[in-house]
Design a protein around this motif. Structure first.
Motif, short mmCIF file in Angstrom:
data_model
loop_
_atom_site.label_atom_id
_atom_site.label_comp_id
_atom_site.label_asym_id
_atom_site.label_seq_id
_atom_site.Cartn_x
_atom_site.Cartn_y
_atom_site.Cartn_z
N LYS A 27 0.81 -1.21 0.00
CA LYS A 27 0.00 0.00 0.00
C LYS A 27 0.85 1.27 0.00
N LYS A 28 2.00 1.19 0.62
CA LYS A 28 2.81 2.38 0.80
C LYS A 28 4.28 2.03 0.61
N ILE A 29 5.02 2.95 -0.04
CA ILE A 29 6.46 2.81 -0.20
C ILE A 29 7.13 3.81 0.73
N VAL A 30 8.08 3.32 1.50
CA VAL A 30 8.85 4.18 2.40
C VAL A 30 10.31 4.12 1.98
N LEU A 31 10.91 5.29 1.77
CA LEU A 31 12.31 5.40 1.36
C LEU A 31 13.17 5.88 2.51
N LYS A 32 14.36 5.28 2.63
CA LYS A 32 15.31 5.73 3.65
C LYS A 32 16.70 5.66 3.08
N GLU A 33 17.37 6.80 3.04
CA GLU A 33 18.77 6.82 2.60
C GLU A 33 19.62 6.23 3.72
N VAL A 34 20.37 5.19 3.41
CA VAL A 34 21.18 4.53 4.44
C VAL A 34 22.67 4.82 4.28
N HIS A 35 23.08 5.32 3.10
CA HIS A 35 24.50 5.57 2.88
C HIS A 35 24.67 6.59 1.76
N ARG A 36 25.57 7.54 1.96
CA ARG A 36 25.90 8.54 0.93
C ARG A 36 27.42 8.62 0.86
N PHE A 37 27.95 8.78 -0.35
CA PHE A 37 29.41 8.78 -0.52
C PHE A 37 29.80 9.60 -1.75
N SER A 38 31.05 10.03 -1.77
CA SER A 38 31.54 10.74 -2.95
C SER A 38 31.92 9.74 -4.02
N TYR A 49 39.35 8.02 -15.06
CA TYR A 49 38.71 6.73 -14.88
C TYR A 49 37.73 6.75 -13.71
N TRP A 50 36.75 5.85 -13.76
CA TRP A 50 35.91 5.57 -12.60
C TRP A 50 36.76 4.78 -11.61
N ASP A 51 36.61 5.04 -10.33
CA ASP A 51 37.35 4.31 -9.30
C ASP A 51 36.50 3.11 -8.87
N VAL A 52 36.54 2.04 -9.66
CA VAL A 52 35.64 0.91 -9.42
C VAL A 52 35.91 0.19 -8.10
N LEU A 53 37.16 0.18 -7.66
CA LEU A 53 37.45 -0.46 -6.37
C LEU A 53 36.79 0.32 -5.22
N ARG A 54 36.85 1.63 -5.30
CA ARG A 54 36.20 2.47 -4.29
C ARG A 54 34.68 2.27 -4.33
N LEU A 55 34.11 2.22 -5.53
CA LEU A 55 32.67 2.03 -5.66
C LEU A 55 32.24 0.67 -5.12
N PHE A 56 33.05 -0.36 -5.35
CA PHE A 56 32.76 -1.68 -4.80
C PHE A 56 32.77 -1.62 -3.27
N TYR A 57 33.73 -0.91 -2.70
CA TYR A 57 33.78 -0.71 -1.25
C TYR A 57 32.50 -0.04 -0.76
N GLU A 58 32.04 0.99 -1.46
CA GLU A 58 30.84 1.72 -1.05
C GLU A 58 29.59 0.86 -1.17
N ILE A 59 29.54 -0.02 -2.16
CA ILE A 59 28.42 -0.96 -2.27
C ILE A 59 28.40 -1.85 -1.03
N LYS A 60 29.55 -2.35 -0.63
CA LYS A 60 29.61 -3.21 0.56
C LYS A 60 29.18 -2.45 1.81
N GLN A 61 29.58 -1.17 1.93
CA GLN A 61 29.16 -0.38 3.08
C GLN A 61 27.65 -0.19 3.09
N GLY A 62 27.08 0.09 1.93
CA GLY A 62 25.63 0.24 1.82
C GLY A 62 24.90 -1.04 2.20
N LEU A 63 25.43 -2.17 1.77
CA LEU A 63 24.82 -3.46 2.13
C LEU A 63 24.85 -3.69 3.64
N ILE A 64 25.98 -3.40 4.26
CA ILE A 64 26.11 -3.58 5.71
C ILE A 64 25.10 -2.70 6.45
#
Length: 138
Positions: A27-38, A49-64
């Motif tokens: 019935k309802k969608i609730v959004l919550k930002e859990v992680h923000r990063f540069s 270049y994109w810093d893919v290793l850093r982005l992979f790290y940030e994905i893991k932080q967001g998952l945690i």
């Protein structure tokens, strides 16, 4: 009562990213930002270049962080859609993806139009004429 579904969405922008948890009970969608990063590009030998290793790290932080909130049913990633990574036959990244802001595409729009008519170019690609688009990187 419907079971709540929880989706973790990652949004990678040109200079920042975030992980947002979206919960829906039917019935309802609730959004919550859990992680923000540069999201800072890396310069190597005058190429950006994109810093893919850093982005992979940030994905893991967001998952945690999201896992501390609830169980996650699904994950999605949204990126700036003009860049790409080259993969080998085993699916491994061959090198860091070049950033769309890299100057390697400077002048490629005009060079392309020497080879293919602008109308046909649009009919084939459906893209707007901006040098950052993937076709000009290829």
């Amino acid at each position: 009562m419907a079971k709540q579904t929880n989706v973790l969405a990652f949004d990678f922008g040109a200079s920042g990213g975030r992980a947002v948890l979206a919960g829906c009970d039917g019935k309802k969608i609730v959004l919550k930002e859990v992680h923000r990063f540069s999201n800072d590009p890396v310069m190597v030998n005058e190429s950006m270049y994109w810093d893919v290793l850093r982005l992979f790290y940030e994905i893991k932080q967001g998952l945690i962080l999201a896992k501390q909130e609830c169980n996650i049913d699904s994950i999605g990633i949204d990126t700036w859609g003009v860049d790409f990574a080259l993969l080998d036959k085993d699916g491994r990244i061959m090198e860091n993806p070049v950033h769309y802001r890299d100057k390697r595409t400077d002048g490629m729009l005009q060079e392309s139009l020497k080879i293919i008519d602008k109308k046909l170019f649009y009919e084939v690609t459906g893209n707007q004429f901006m040098e950052i688009n993937t076709v000009f990187q290829l």
